[in-house]
Design a protein around this motif. Structure first.
Motif, PDB file in Angstrom:
ATOM      1  N   LYS A 105       0.841  -1.200   0.000  1.00 12.41           N
ATOM      2  CA  LYS A 105       0.000   0.000   0.000  1.00 12.41           C
ATOM      3  C   LYS A 105       0.875   1.248   0.000  1.00 12.41           C
ATOM      4  N   TYR A 106       0.395   2.277  -0.658  1.00 14.04           N
ATOM      5  CA  TYR A 106       1.111   3.556  -0.701  1.00 14.04           C
ATOM      6  C   TYR A 106       0.207   4.664  -0.175  1.00 14.04           C
ATOM      7  N   GLU A 107       0.860   5.614   0.503  1.00 11.56           N
ATOM      8  CA  GLU A 107       0.153   6.773   1.039  1.00 11.56           C
ATOM      9  C   GLU A 107       0.580   8.013   0.264  1.00 11.56           C
ATOM     10  N   ILE A 108      -0.386   8.784  -0.198  1.00 12.56           N
ATOM     11  CA  ILE A 108      -0.070  10.014  -0.916  1.00 12.56           C
ATOM     12  C   ILE A 108       0.507  11.015   0.086  1.00 12.56           C
ATOM     13  N   PRO A 109       1.652  11.626  -0.227  1.00 13.34           N
ATOM     14  CA  PRO A 109       2.245  12.593   0.706  1.00 13.34           C
ATOM     15  C   PRO A 109       1.284  13.732   1.029  1.00 13.34           C
ATOM     16  N   THR A 110       1.362  14.209   2.249  1.00 17.31           N
ATOM     17  CA  THR A 110       0.532  15.337   2.679  1.00 17.31           C
ATOM     18  C   THR A 110       1.109  16.630   2.109  1.00 17.31           C
ATOM     19  N   PRO A 111       0.304  17.404   1.385  1.00 21.39           N
ATOM     20  CA  PRO A 111       0.841  18.648   0.811  1.00 21.39           C
ATOM     21  C   PRO A 111       0.920  19.768   1.849  1.00 21.39           C
ATOM     22  N   MET A 112       2.002  20.522   1.782  1.00 18.31           N
ATOM     23  CA  MET A 112       2.131  21.776   2.530  1.00 18.31           C
ATOM     24  C   MET A 112       2.074  22.889   1.500  1.00 18.31           C
ATOM     25  N   ALA A 142       8.005  11.592  -4.997  1.00 16.99           N
ATOM     26  CA  ALA A 142       7.518  11.653  -3.619  1.00 16.99           C
ATOM     27  C   ALA A 142       6.681  10.433  -3.262  1.00 16.99           C
ATOM     28  N   VAL A 143       5.830  10.005  -4.183  1.00 18.18           N
ATOM     29  CA  VAL A 143       4.993   8.831  -3.920  1.00 18.18           C
ATOM     30  C   VAL A 143       5.841   7.568  -3.862  1.00 18.18           C
ATOM     31  N   SER A 144       6.767   7.415  -4.777  1.00 15.30           N
ATOM     32  CA  SER A 144       7.539   6.177  -4.880  1.00 15.30           C
ATOM     33  C   SER A 144       8.467   5.973  -3.691  1.00 15.30           C
ATOM     34  N   ILE A 145       8.998   7.048  -3.107  1.00 11.12           N
ATOM     35  CA  ILE A 145       9.877   6.883  -1.938  1.00 11.12           C
ATOM     36  C   ILE A 145       9.088   7.026  -0.637  1.00 11.12           C
ATOM     37  N   ARG A 146       7.776   7.142  -0.746  1.00 17.05           N
ATOM     38  CA  ARG A 146       6.878   7.227   0.406  1.00 17.05           C
ATOM     39  C   ARG A 146       7.228   8.422   1.304  1.00 17.05           C
ATOM     40  N   ALA A 147       7.355   9.587   0.676  1.00 17.82           N
ATOM     41  CA  ALA A 147       7.595  10.817   1.423  1.00 17.82           C
ATOM     42  C   ALA A 147       6.362  11.152   2.256  1.00 17.82           C
ATOM     43  N   LYS A 148       6.589  11.735   3.419  1.00 22.20           N
ATOM     44  CA  LYS A 148       5.478  12.121   4.304  1.00 22.20           C
ATOM     45  C   LYS A 148       4.846  13.416   3.841  1.00 22.20           C
ATOM     46  N   PHE A 149       5.666  14.362   3.379  1.00 25.22           N
ATOM     47  CA  PHE A 149       5.164  15.666   2.951  1.00 25.22           C
ATOM     48  C   PHE A 149       5.730  16.041   1.583  1.00 25.22           C
ATOM     49  N   VAL A 150       5.006  16.928   0.901  1.00 20.85           N
ATOM     50  CA  VAL A 150       5.526  17.596  -0.292  1.00 20.85           C
ATOM     51  C   VAL A 150       5.285  19.081  -0.123  1.00 20.85           C
ATOM     52  N   LYS A 151       6.246  19.888  -0.592  1.00 20.59           N
ATOM     53  CA  LYS A 151       6.119  21.347  -0.535  1.00 20.59           C
ATOM     54  C   LYS A 151       6.459  21.886  -1.918  1.00 20.59           C
ATOM     55  N   PHE A 152       5.425  22.037  -2.731  1.00 21.89           N
ATOM     56  CA  PHE A 152       5.603  22.450  -4.118  1.00 21.89           C
ATOM     57  C   PHE A 152       5.292  23.927  -4.337  1.00 21.89           C
ATOM     58  N   ILE A 205      -2.014  10.235  -9.680  1.00 20.06           N
ATOM     59  CA  ILE A 205      -1.391   9.056  -9.070  1.00 20.06           C
ATOM     60  C   ILE A 205      -2.297   8.471  -7.994  1.00 20.06           C
ATOM     61  N   SER A 206      -2.914   9.330  -7.199  1.00 20.28           N
ATOM     62  CA  SER A 206      -3.801   8.829  -6.137  1.00 20.28           C
ATOM     63  C   SER A 206      -4.987   8.073  -6.717  1.00 20.28           C
ATOM     64  N   GLU A 207      -5.537   8.556  -7.825  1.00 20.61           N
ATOM     65  CA  GLU A 207      -6.653   7.852  -8.468  1.00 20.61           C
ATOM     66  C   GLU A 207      -6.211   6.500  -9.020  1.00 20.61           C
ATOM     67  N   THR A 246      -4.324   5.732   3.897  1.00 22.44           N
ATOM     68  CA  THR A 246      -4.239   7.075   4.468  1.00 22.44           C
ATOM     69  C   THR A 246      -3.944   6.978   5.956  1.00 22.44           C
ATOM     70  N   SER A 247      -3.395   8.067   6.502  1.00 23.24           N
ATOM     71  CA  SER A 247      -3.160   8.174   7.947  1.00 23.24           C
ATOM     72  C   SER A 247      -4.279   9.009   8.547  1.00 23.24           C
ATOM     73  N   GLU A 248      -4.800   8.577   9.669  1.00 19.74           N
ATOM     74  CA  GLU A 248      -5.924   9.261  10.290  1.00 19.74           C
ATOM     75  C   GLU A 248      -5.481  10.334  11.289  1.00 19.74           C
ATOM     76  N   ALA A 249      -4.186  10.415  11.570  1.00 17.67           N
ATOM     77  CA  ALA A 249      -3.703  11.406  12.530  1.00 17.67           C
ATOM     78  C   ALA A 249      -2.237  11.710  12.257  1.00 17.67           C
TER      79      ALA A 249
END
Length: 591
Positions: free
Chosen positions: A272-279, A517-527, A545-547, A557-560
């Motif tokens: 499973k992969y988690e989409i990084p949280t955007p800042m 970012a998705v492939s290395i399972r980054a926690k955040f992205v700042k674009f 990618i998320s779709e 997804t992370s709930e917290a």
């Protein structure tokens, strides 16, 4: 005449027979009859809907490995209108030359926005020299070395590119050394024509130890100055551009999405992969901006954990647009203009003004601060540190020591509990202070290192040193290859440190950072902000990618927010024999 016609016929028959024999030998040597028999037998049972498509697919697997045949590079413009490098790669695929991959290097900007004009002119000239050198490096050195190579060997090619870059850097250093020795010799021979500036010693300022200390009045006994500008290879953007172009070429040959191709490069099996949280950047200030406020360079919007990417981005867009409307009403149309990162640049005198404005905008669009929307702050502490006074200038004229800054951040987070991320809150030289800050705030806030850490390729070799953070920001530019980014991310994971992938001011329309970012399972992205084409392109790519991952049932997804608690190491217990020796000594003295 009949005899001559008979002989001609015999020769023709003999030629046809010889040709057939050569054809039989040719096809047999290449295994064609057996391969045809295998696929025809298989197809009979498979009964494919597209017979010739299946044949094409089968014979494609038997074709020669595609190889790089041509590399084209050119100068183009980045998002700031600055010159940068674009690289195209062509390959021989099934006997034909095809264009397969392209990449544009992001530009590096070392000067602040309020730098003097003369410095900007020097920087512009150096940038153009670097671009010219990068194009020459690719055309003269890198491209010839990569011709006839398999573009799917990313690590091998990245190593080769770096090896060539190191050789060019050594040649550059040697050339500079010879020029310096020549200039020194000429100056020694004729001192009157010496172009070397005289260096005057500045007496150290004495600080009176008298007087009662006040908050913000303490001065460090020793100030470690900023490190001098790192001397890199002139034209080093060639390395990053080539590495990215090879990556896109490999993904095209494998007929897969870039993020899937990068996952294959990591050799890591993840279900499973988690989409990084955007800042997302919403407002910019800092020392280079108008107003007295310095400590918040970027105010960032962070969506609620567990919210889908599409919903989170839409909510952040609502807030961003509302902030623009409010600023226009308060400060006029010019307050609605955005900078290179896409954020608004209002005139503010206190950090609270930025936070209060965004909180009001969040409420106006029907969301709740601290529940639906959270804040991140890029402090860029190295930019607000006054070397003469050895303090941080949080607002114009208000100076704070390292300990004062820790108190300041603690108070700010207590008053604005929606702040869950601080980026570069202190200089990298504040090792003790950095530890104190993490010990105090890491339970409720991500402490993220960006400028405080070296480039990814150096981070692999040097590690994190004595500065430990919740997360590290990685950028793909200059001498950094794709392989370096993968290895640096692994180094961070081994240290139980989260990863944030960040874009730079001089970005391009390429969306490779989203895939990375998705492939290395980054926690955040700042674009950047949800505005400007090059910024939005990255976020739109994340939605794609998320779709795709959701359709494959590989999305989680992370709930917290799970904050990595950073505490100083426990003191090592003294050895038993040392304790016994102390007891024996004390007993002996007592007797």
């Amino acid at each position: 005449m009949a005899t001559s016609m008979s002989r001609a016929s015999e020769r023709s028959a003999r030629d046809i027979f010889d040709t057939k024999q050569r054809a039989v030998k040719f096809y047999k040597e290449n295994g064609v009859p057996q391969k045809l028999e295998d696929i025809l037998n298989s197809m009979f049972y498979e009964n494919p809907p597209d017979v010739y498509g299946r044949l094409s697919e089968y014979f494609e697997t038997l074709s020669k490995t595609p190889i790089i045949s041509k590399i084209v590079t050119r100068e183009i413009l980045d998002s700031k209108g600055q010159p940068t490098v674009q690289t195209d790669i062509y390959c021989i695929v099934k006997g034909l030359e095809k264009f397969l991959g392209s990449s544009t290097a992001s530009s590096y900007n070392s000067l602040p926005e309020n730098a003097p004009q003369e410095k900007k002119e020097v920087d512009d000239k150096e940038r153009q020299d670097n671009i010219n050198a990068a194009i020459e490096h690719i055309q003269t050195h890198l491209a010839p070395a990569l011709i006839n190579r398999d573009p799917c060997q990313q690590q091998v090619i990245d190593n080769l590119i770096l090896e060539l870059a190191n050789t060019l850097k050594q040649e550059q250093d040697e050339k500079q050394r010879i020029e310096q020795e020549k200039a020194a010799a000429e100056a020694e021979a004729d001192p009157s024509n010496s172009s070397l500036p005289s260096v005057k010693e500045t007496p150290a300022k004495s600080v009176s130890p008298k007087g009662k200390k006040k908050i913000g009045s303490a001065k460090s006994s020793m100030v470690i100055p900023e490190e001098p500008k790192e001397e890199l290879l002139i034209g080093c953007s060639a390395v990053c551009s080539m590495s990215q172009a090879v990556l896109m070429t490999g993904a095209a040959l494998k007929k897969c999405q870039p993020y899937e191709y990068i996952i294959g490069l990591t050799s890591e099996v993840v279900e499973k992969y988690e989409i990084p949280t955007p800042m997302l950047n919403v407002m910019n200030s800092g020392r280079a901006a108008a107003g007295k406020q310095n400590v918040i360079k970027e105010l960032l919007l962070i969506p609620k954990p567990g919210t889908s990417l599409k919903k989170g981005l839409k909510q952040m867009q609502y807030v961003f647009n509302q902030v623009g409307k409010m600023l226009t009403a308060k400060q006029g149309v010019s307050a609605n203009f955005v900078n290179d990162m896409g954020g608004y640049c209002p005139t503010v005198d206190k950090p609270e003004q930025l936070l209060d404005t965004v909180q009001e905008a969040i409420t106006n669009v029907g969301l709740t601060t601290g529940e639906d929307v959270f804040f991140g702050i890029n402090c860029a502490a190295h930019e607000i540190f006054d070397m003469d006074k050895a303090k941080y200038e949080v607002t114009s004229g208000v100076m704070k020591t390292c300990d004062d800054m820790i108190e300041f951040y603690g108070d700010l987070i207590n008053r604005y509990p929606a702040i869950i991320a601080l980026i570069d809150p202190l200089r990298k030289h504040e090792i003790e202070g950095w530890g104190k800050l993490c010990e105090r705030l890491s339970e409720k806030c991500f402490i993220i290192g960006d400028y405080v850490y070296p480039r990814p390729e150096r981070l692999i070799q040097e590690g994190f040193g004595e500065l430990h953070s919740s997360a590290v920001s990685l950028k793909l530019q200059r001498l950094t290859t794709v392989s370096d980014m993968l290895h640096a991310a692994q180094v961070a994971k081994d240290e139980k440190t989260l990863v944030m992938i960040s874009d730079v001011a001089g970005a391009s329309s390429d969306t490779i950072l989203a895939d990375l970012a998705v492939s290395i399972r980054a926690k955040f992205v700042k674009f950047g902000a949800p505005s400007r084409g090059e910024r939005v392109a990255q976020y739109n790519r994340l939605i794609q990618i998320s779709e795709a991952l959701e359709e494959q049932d590989r999305l989680t997804t992370s709930e917290a927010f799970n904050f990595p608690v950073l505490k100083p190491p426990e003191p090592e217990p003294e050895p038993d024999n040392a304790i016994q020796e102390e007891d024996g000594t004390s007993n002996g003295q007592a007797s």
